[in-house]
Design a protein around this motif. Structure first.
Motif, short mmCIF file in Angstrom:
data_model
loop_
_atom_site.label_atom_id
_atom_site.label_comp_id
_atom_site.label_asym_id
_atom_site.label_seq_id
_atom_site.Cartn_x
_atom_site.Cartn_y
_atom_site.Cartn_z
N GLU A 187 0.82 -1.21 0.00
CA GLU A 187 0.00 0.00 0.00
C GLU A 187 0.85 1.27 0.00
O GLU A 187 0.55 2.23 -0.71
CB GLU A 187 -0.94 0.00 1.21
N LEU A 188 1.91 1.28 0.81
CA LEU A 188 2.76 2.48 0.86
C LEU A 188 3.47 2.70 -0.47
O LEU A 188 3.61 3.84 -0.93
CB LEU A 188 3.78 2.35 2.00
N TYR A 189 3.93 1.63 -1.09
CA TYR A 189 4.60 1.76 -2.39
C TYR A 189 3.62 2.30 -3.43
O TYR A 189 3.96 3.19 -4.22
CB TYR A 189 5.16 0.41 -2.83
N ILE A 190 2.40 1.79 -3.43
CA ILE A 190 1.39 2.26 -4.39
C ILE A 190 1.09 3.74 -4.16
O ILE A 190 0.98 4.53 -5.11
CB ILE A 190 0.10 1.42 -4.25
N TYR A 191 1.00 4.12 -2.88
CA TYR A 191 0.64 5.50 -2.57
C TYR A 191 1.75 6.47 -3.00
O TYR A 191 1.47 7.49 -3.65
CB TYR A 191 0.36 5.63 -1.07
N PHE A 192 2.98 6.15 -2.63
CA PHE A 192 4.07 7.10 -2.89
C PHE A 192 4.61 7.02 -4.31
O PHE A 192 5.10 8.03 -4.84
CB PHE A 192 5.22 6.87 -1.89
N LYS A 193 4.53 5.89 -4.96
CA LYS A 193 5.11 5.73 -6.29
C LYS A 193 4.10 5.87 -7.43
O LYS A 193 4.50 6.12 -8.57
CB LYS A 193 5.80 4.36 -6.39
N ILE A 194 2.82 5.69 -7.13
CA ILE A 194 1.80 5.75 -8.18
C ILE A 194 0.82 6.89 -7.94
O ILE A 194 0.60 7.74 -8.82
CB ILE A 194 1.05 4.41 -8.30
N VAL A 195 0.23 6.92 -6.74
CA VAL A 195 -0.84 7.88 -6.47
C VAL A 195 -0.31 9.31 -6.47
O VAL A 195 -0.84 10.18 -7.18
CB VAL A 195 -1.52 7.54 -5.13
N LEU A 196 0.71 9.58 -5.68
CA LEU A 196 1.21 10.95 -5.57
C LEU A 196 1.79 11.48 -6.88
O LEU A 196 1.49 12.63 -7.25
CB LEU A 196 2.24 11.04 -4.44
N PRO A 197 2.62 10.72 -7.63
CA PRO A 197 3.12 11.26 -8.89
C PRO A 197 2.02 11.59 -9.89
O PRO A 197 2.18 12.51 -10.70
CB PRO A 197 4.03 10.14 -9.42
N LEU A 198 0.90 10.86 -9.86
CA LEU A 198 -0.21 11.13 -10.77
C LEU A 198 -1.12 12.24 -10.26
O LEU A 198 -2.09 12.58 -10.94
CB LEU A 198 -1.03 9.86 -11.00
N SER A 199 -0.82 12.78 -9.09
CA SER A 199 -1.70 13.78 -8.48
C SER A 199 -1.00 15.10 -8.25
O SER A 199 -1.41 15.88 -7.37
CB SER A 199 -2.25 13.23 -7.15
N LEU A 200 0.05 15.38 -8.99
CA LEU A 200 0.79 16.62 -8.78
C LEU A 200 -0.07 17.88 -8.98
O LEU A 200 0.11 18.85 -8.24
CB LEU A 200 2.00 16.66 -9.71
N PRO A 201 -0.99 17.92 -9.95
CA PRO A 201 -1.79 19.16 -10.08
C PRO A 201 -2.58 19.50 -8.83
O PRO A 201 -2.57 20.64 -8.38
CB PRO A 201 -2.71 18.85 -11.27
N ILE A 202 -3.29 18.51 -8.25
CA ILE A 202 -4.09 18.80 -7.06
C ILE A 202 -3.20 19.07 -5.85
O ILE A 202 -3.53 19.90 -5.00
CB ILE A 202 -5.07 17.63 -6.78
N LEU A 203 -2.06 18.39 -5.78
CA LEU A 203 -1.12 18.65 -4.67
C LEU A 203 -0.58 20.06 -4.76
O LEU A 203 -0.48 20.78 -3.74
CB LEU A 203 0.02 17.64 -4.70
N ALA A 204 -0.20 20.49 -5.96
CA ALA A 204 0.34 21.85 -6.13
C ALA A 204 -0.74 22.89 -5.85
O ALA A 204 -0.47 23.92 -5.22
CB ALA A 204 0.90 22.02 -7.53
N THR A 205 -1.95 22.63 -6.31
CA THR A 205 -3.03 23.59 -6.11
C THR A 205 -3.37 23.75 -4.64
O THR A 205 -3.43 24.87 -4.10
CB THR A 205 -4.29 23.15 -6.88
N ILE A 206 -3.58 22.64 -3.94
CA ILE A 206 -3.93 22.71 -2.53
C ILE A 206 -2.74 23.18 -1.71
O ILE A 206 -2.90 23.93 -0.73
CB ILE A 206 -4.42 21.34 -2.04
N GLY A 207 -1.52 22.77 -2.09
CA GLY A 207 -0.34 23.26 -1.39
C GLY A 207 -0.23 24.76 -1.46
O GLY A 207 0.13 25.44 -0.47
#
Length: 302
Positions: A187-207
């Motif tokens: 689960e941690l590998y999926i979250y950090f290696k797949i989920v977060l890299p594919l979610s940079l727009p929302i991370l940058a916006t909310i950040g």
């Protein structure tokens, strides 16, 4: 068959119109800052007699001299505290928030709807200022501490959690998760290696939204901070404005009235606004790289 030259000419005309419209909007957006900057370099007497102008008249730097000469140490300390809480608070928010949003977006998590309702409920109802103050000061003992500038704002992000949840549900295809699990990923590998890299727009916006919230926040300092050494930038600027107004109101004697007359009341407000907004204007373009990088990423296509 349509003439390509006519089509090309119409496309160019459309682009010119769009550029003109966007240029007008950009100019309207930057005009207030130009007026703000010009007013901070203008004497108070000129502002009172001739009004505001985009070009400084009777140029003076007395407002900035007053800020950094009389309160220089406090201003730099407040800058440091504000940068610290903005960076640390935004980092913690981007670490915790997406984790909860990812869990709530998973259809295989049975308690997801209940937790989503609980998060959504906090967006509609809250205990109010008095219970929050009692909780943070008497139970968590955050009075006059850096945590008082970090934690309250960090916890008020139910809206961001919903944004994370909807973004993950829309953009992270379940086939990606299943394929990763088949390959042995946890689960941690999926979250950090797949989920977060594919979610940079929302991370940058909310950040960016969280960072601006921390930078402009003064209510936490007003509620929980009375030690002047822990003043963030916005609270310090408000304190300086209050001191200037108090000095002007207590000018009963001739000497006090003369000193108050020299005090840059209006221009110092403009100078403090400039001091507060310039770091954000300098750092903001760097956030755009995250938007562009995130847009170029994709997922599973059906």
């Amino acid at each position: 068959m349509e003439d390509s030259s006519v089509k090309s000419a119409s496309d160019r005309a459309f682009q010119v119109v769009i550029i003109v419209i966007l240029s007008v909007f950009a100019f309207c957006a930057i005009m207030p800052f130009i007026l703000l900057l010009s007013s901070s370099f203008t004497t108070d007497s000129t502002l009172m007699s001739k009004g505001y102008s985009f070009i400084p008249r009777d140029v003076t730097t007395y407002a900035y001299w007053y800020l950094f000469k009389s309160n220089g140490e406090k201003v730099f300390r407040a800058y440091g505290i504000t940068f610290f809480i903005t960076i640390v608070g935004t980092a913690i928010s981007l670490l915790i928030g997406p984790m909860l949003g990812w869990v709530l977006s998973r259809k295989d998590y049975k308690r997801g709807p209940l937790l989503t309702f609980m998060v959504f409920f906090t967006m509609l109802f809250n205990g109010g200022i008095v219970p929050s103050y009692i909780m943070y000061t008497q139970y968590f003992h955050m009075k006059n501490s850096i945590l008082a500038l970090l934690i309250p704002t960090l916890l008020f992000n139910g809206f961001f959690i919903i944004l994370y949840k909807n973004n993950f549900a829309s953009n992270i295809h379940p086939a990606l998760v299943e394929a990763a699990k088949i390959d042995g990923a946890g689960e941690l590998y999926i979250y950090f290696k797949i989920v977060l890299p594919l979610s940079l727009p929302i991370l940058a916006t909310i950040g960016l939204m969280v960072g601006l919230g921390y930078w402009n926040d003064w209510t936490n300092g007003l509620y929980y901070i009375s030690d002047t050494k822990l003043y963030a930038l916005q609270q310090l600027l408000k304190s300086i404005i209050d001191n200037v107004n108090a000095l002007a109101n207590m000018a009963n004697t001739a000497d006090a009235a003369a000193a108050a007359a020299k005090m840059p009341g209006t221009s110092i407000r403009m100078a403090m606004a400039v001091i507060g907004v310039i770091p954000i204007m300098v750092l903001y373009p760097f956030f755009q790289k995250a938007f562009i990088a995130g847009i170029s990423l994709g997922g599973v296509k059906e």
